[in-house]
Scaffold this active site. Structure first.
Site, PDB file in Angstrom:
ATOM      1  CG  HIS A  17      -1.761   1.210   1.373  1.00 15.66           C
ATOM      2  ND1 HIS A  17      -3.080   1.241   1.007  1.00 15.66           N
ATOM      3  CD2 HIS A  17      -1.477   2.453   1.854  1.00 15.66           C
ATOM      4  CE1 HIS A  17      -3.574   2.451   1.235  1.00 15.66           C
ATOM      5  NE2 HIS A  17      -2.620   3.202   1.764  1.00 15.66           N
ATOM      6  CD  GLU A  18       1.639   3.631   3.635  1.00 16.85           C
ATOM      7  OE1 GLU A  18       1.939   4.693   3.052  1.00 16.85           O
ATOM      8  OE2 GLU A  18       0.573   3.488   4.254  1.00 16.85           O
ATOM      9  CG  HIS A  21       0.536   6.232  -0.730  1.00 10.31           C
ATOM     10  ND1 HIS A  21      -0.562   6.756  -1.374  1.00 10.31           N
ATOM     11  CD2 HIS A  21       0.045   5.620   0.389  1.00 10.31           C
ATOM     12  CE1 HIS A  21      -1.661   6.477  -0.695  1.00 10.31           C
ATOM     13  NE2 HIS A  21      -1.316   5.774   0.378  1.00 10.31           N
TER      14      HIS A  21
END
Length: 375
Positions: A17-18, A21
């Site tokens: 998920h990170e 980003h």
């Protein structure tokens, strides 16, 4: 087993998920000051040649990427940083990036979780195939009734083919079973084909309490029909065909999640059915004990949950940032600092309250506390 399962499940899902980003931010030239798996005090870490601090933190309940221009890990804008960057050097500052770039960077996290979910389902379909009922041409055709069947009592007959439920087309028996399961004790309209006619039959599903081998109890809807035939068998599926099947399955699971949350909000389901980190850890260990495939399937569900939750328009979550960017696009200017601050405070408060509620639910539901709280 619970702890190992929790770490093996949440660690990779938070990391990807990170990474979503981080990678999109890097693509657009935004500098990441910190990349953390977990919150709180740093346990271990290193700083790379770009100046990004990669670290493992003490509280393993999430993670974050802190970009240049962020005031804190929740990506609250640092007004001073924006001012200084606009005067001296805007290079690499997240808050000075174009609006569409900021939106894509924020959306990249939950989108990555969504891609992981689809990839897992597609891989499982490609490797194992699609489960079908052996010896049945159309599994939507009612071949048997269970004892005390609500469907039979309502007027559904043997040989009827259920083609839709509440107007939604049904592709097979699994579709019927899935939509009924999430509507226990509810009146639903079943559209059946009988002798070349289509008939709408209202049926109130029964509420059935099911307990699995680990003692987890859930309330599901029960119709009391079966398609006949043998045990499930797996029909081979090609890699190309597995992708649209994975999209369809992901969409169906997402619909069930949304329905479940709506039922909690309207009081149709108990808030006790919501789970948090303790329950995730418990289920992680249980699914891991069932084997690799069960654990990977559970990981796909949690990844989809992460995507869904992070898209909610709550300040401090990714969806909250996207809501602010939508307002900025409409207003042609950012939301004022005071409104932004109060919105983020409210969002963080709501997240903390939710975490407190689900954690209490988790702890009370543990077997050791059951006799004390009558659960």
């Amino acid at each position: 087993m619970y702890l190992i399962g929790f770490v093996l499940l949440l660690g990779p899902l938070v990391t990807v998920h990170e990474l979503g980003h981080y990678l999109v931010g890097r693509l657009f030239g935004v500098h990441a000051e910190a990349f953390s798996v977990g919150f709180g005090k740093e346990i271990a870490g290193r700083t790379d040649r770009r100046g990004t601090r990669w670290k493992l933190s003490a509280l393993p309940l999430g993670g974050y990427v802190q970009f240049k221009g962020d005031m804190n890990p929740a990506s609250v804008p640092d007004a001073d940083s924006v001012t200084e960057a606009s005067e001296e050097d805007t290079s690499g500052n997240f808050q000075n990036a174009a609006l569409w770039k900021r939106a894509l960077i924020v959306a990249a996290g939950p989108v990555t979780n969504l891609i992981v979910t689809i990839a897992i389902f597609a891989s499982l379909f490609a490797i194992y195939g699609k489960p079908v009922i052996e010896g049945v041409e159309d599994s939507r055709e009612v071949a048997v009734f269970a004892e005390n069947s609500p469907a039979q009592a309502a007027g559904i007959q043997l040989g009827d083919t259920i083609v839709a439920v509440d107007g939604a087309p049904m592709a097979d028996f699994d579709d019927i079973k899935a939509v009924v399961a999430i509507h226990p004790g509810e009146r639903m309209i079943f559209t059946v084909e009988r002798d070349d006619d289509r008939i709408d039959i209202p049926v109130t599903t029964a509420r059935d309490s099911r307990t699995d081998r680990f003692g987890n109890t859930s309330q599901i809807g029960f119709l009391g029909i079966g398609p006949g035939g043998g045990r499930y068998v797996f029909e081979p599926v090609g890699p190309v065909q597995s992708i649209p099947m994975a999209f369809d399955h992901t969409w169906d699971v997402l619909g069930m999640m949304v329905t479940g949350i709506k039922q909690v909000l309207t009081g149709e389901r108990s808030i006790k059915e919501l789970g948090g980190p303790v329950k995730i850890a418990k289920y992680s260990g249980e699914q891991m004990s069932l084997g690799l495939v069960a654990f990977i399937q559970f990981a796909a569900l949690i990844s989809l949950n992460l995507a869904f939750i992070n898209f909610l328009p709550i300040p401090a979550l990714d969806g909250g940032h996207l809501a602010f960017y939508a307002a900025e696009a409409v207003r042609r200017k950012p939301v004022g600092p005071q409104a932004t601050e109060w919105a983020y405070r409210t969002g963080i408060f709501l997240v903390l309250v939710f975490m407190a509620v689900v954690t209490v639910n988790d702890v009370v539901s543990l077997p050791v506390f059951g006799p004390l709280f009558g659960s």
